[in-house]
Motif scaffolding. Structure first.
Motif, short mmCIF file in Angstrom:
data_model
loop_
_atom_site.label_atom_id
_atom_site.label_comp_id
_atom_site.label_asym_id
_atom_site.label_seq_id
_atom_site.Cartn_x
_atom_site.Cartn_y
_atom_site.Cartn_z
N LEU A 150 -9.31 3.06 4.77
CA LEU A 150 -9.17 1.62 4.98
C LEU A 150 -10.52 1.13 5.50
CD1 LEU A 150 -5.71 1.60 6.81
CD2 LEU A 150 -6.14 1.24 4.37
N LEU A 205 -3.13 -2.19 10.52
CA LEU A 205 -2.43 -1.44 9.48
C LEU A 205 -2.12 -0.03 9.94
CD1 LEU A 205 -3.92 -2.29 5.96
CD2 LEU A 205 -1.92 -3.21 7.11
N LYS A 213 -7.79 -3.47 9.87
CA LYS A 213 -7.64 -2.04 9.57
C LYS A 213 -6.80 -1.33 10.63
CE LYS A 213 -12.03 -1.25 9.70
NZ LYS A 213 -12.41 -2.60 10.20
N VAL A 225 -9.32 5.05 8.97
CA VAL A 225 -10.07 3.80 9.16
C VAL A 225 -11.52 4.17 9.43
CG1 VAL A 225 -10.47 1.91 10.79
CG2 VAL A 225 -8.16 2.39 10.00
N LEU A 256 -10.31 -4.28 3.05
CA LEU A 256 -9.64 -5.41 3.70
C LEU A 256 -10.64 -6.48 4.08
CD1 LEU A 256 -7.73 -2.79 4.53
CD2 LEU A 256 -6.63 -4.52 5.94
N THR A 262 -9.62 4.31 -1.76
CA THR A 262 -10.12 3.36 -0.76
C THR A 262 -9.45 2.01 -0.95
OG1 THR A 262 -12.28 4.45 -0.60
CG2 THR A 262 -12.18 2.15 0.09
N ALA A 263 -9.07 1.39 0.16
CA ALA A 263 -8.56 0.03 0.16
C ALA A 263 -9.49 -0.82 1.03
CB ALA A 263 -7.13 -0.04 0.70
N GLN A 308 -8.53 -2.19 -4.17
CA GLN A 308 -8.15 -0.81 -3.89
C GLN A 308 -8.16 -0.01 -5.18
OE1 GLN A 308 -4.01 0.13 -2.77
NE2 GLN A 308 -3.53 -2.06 -3.03
N LEU A 344 0.85 -1.19 0.00
CA LEU A 344 0.00 0.00 0.00
C LEU A 344 0.88 1.23 0.00
CD1 LEU A 344 -3.11 0.69 0.39
CD2 LEU A 344 -2.57 0.94 2.81
N ILE A 379 -5.77 -7.12 1.53
CA ILE A 379 -6.44 -6.15 0.68
C ILE A 379 -7.03 -6.88 -0.52
CG2 ILE A 379 -6.14 -4.16 -0.84
CD1 ILE A 379 -4.01 -3.12 1.06
#
Length: 253
Positions: free
Chosen positions: A37, A48, A45, A202, A219, A216-217, A227, A27, A224
């Motif tokens: 996230l 990370l 999240k 988050v 999870l 935006t990613a 994204q 990322l 992931i």
């Protein structure tokens, strides 16, 4: 453009655990952008976010700051990192020390980083409080004298008083009522626009993500799965898990 923060093939496992909390994470966060996230509780999240903050160390892969591996034992790098990367936590009630006046709370990053003394910090504290919509005399009061939304503004003032480049926010509006939530989101958007802040957030609230974040990613179980730009991810999701997240958002009949 070199990412200000980057995770490359990162995995993390808590002490005593048999499996990784997150794994295979790559990322990049570029200067000036806003990244969300998203995912269900337990998706990884917050882990990370802890990795990006340097509060947790990866068991595999690498965390980079300005293109260089983050090295907790490098005091000079960590000083630059702590000044450049600040965080706003989820709960505005537990994140502020109730025994200290607001002025001392907001000035804490300036003193801990050696940027100002107590006296020289006062004008910066007043400016930070004004910047989040609170009067300068708020510095003489205690956290319990403020509402939840005002406390979160105090937390944002503390995080931005040393002019960081990156703001990491862990569910910054989830503990607030709807009206207050909108005001805090507008405040974050204004700070990002005026100061050129890089924002990593988050959030479970996809409406907040859509209004505040450019990328935006998503999870799922520590990985992931999708994204891209927020418009792509939320508007035309390519992964079944993302579609399930969107389908779970309550809608008026």
């Amino acid at each position: 453009m070199t990412p200000v923060l980057e995770l490359t093939g990162v995995a993390a496992r808590y002490r005593g655990a048999r499996t990784d909390v997150v794994s295979g994470i790559s990322l990049a966060v570029r200067p000036g952008e806003s990244l969300a996230l998203v995912g269900e509780s337990g998706a990884g999240k917050t882990t990370l976010l802890r990795l990006l903050l340097g509060l947790a160390r990866p068991t595999a892969g690498e965390v980079r700051f300005d293109g260089a591996p983050l090295a907790p034992r490098d005091r000079e790098q960590m000083r630059r990192f702590r000044r450049g990367v600040q965080c706003v936590f989820q709960d505005p009630y537990s994140s502020l020390d109730p025994r200290r006046r607001v002025g001392a709370i907001v000035a804490e990053p300036l003193r801990s980083l050696g940027l100002d003394s107590r006296a020289s910090a006062a004008p910066k504290v007043a400016a930070a409080l004004e910047g989040v919509g609170l009067p300068a005399d708020a510095a003489e009061r205690y956290p319990h004298e403020f509402s939840g939304g005002q406390r979160q503004r105090i937390a944002i003032a503390r995080a931005t008083v040393c002019d960081p480049r990156v703001l990491l926010a862990d569910e910054p509006v989830s503990a607030l009522d709807v009206t207050t939530r909108v005001k805090v989101v507008e405040l974050l958007a204004e700070l990002k626009r005026e100061r050129g802040l890089t924002l990593v957030m988050v959030s479970h609230d996809l409406s907040v993500v859509a209004s505040l974040c450019e990328r935006t990613a998503v999870l799922e179980h520590g990985r992931i799965v999708e994204q891209g730009t927020t418009a792509q991810v939320l508007g035309a999701p390519g992964h079944p898990y993302t579609r399930r997240l969107l389908d779970s958002v309550p809608r008026l009949p």
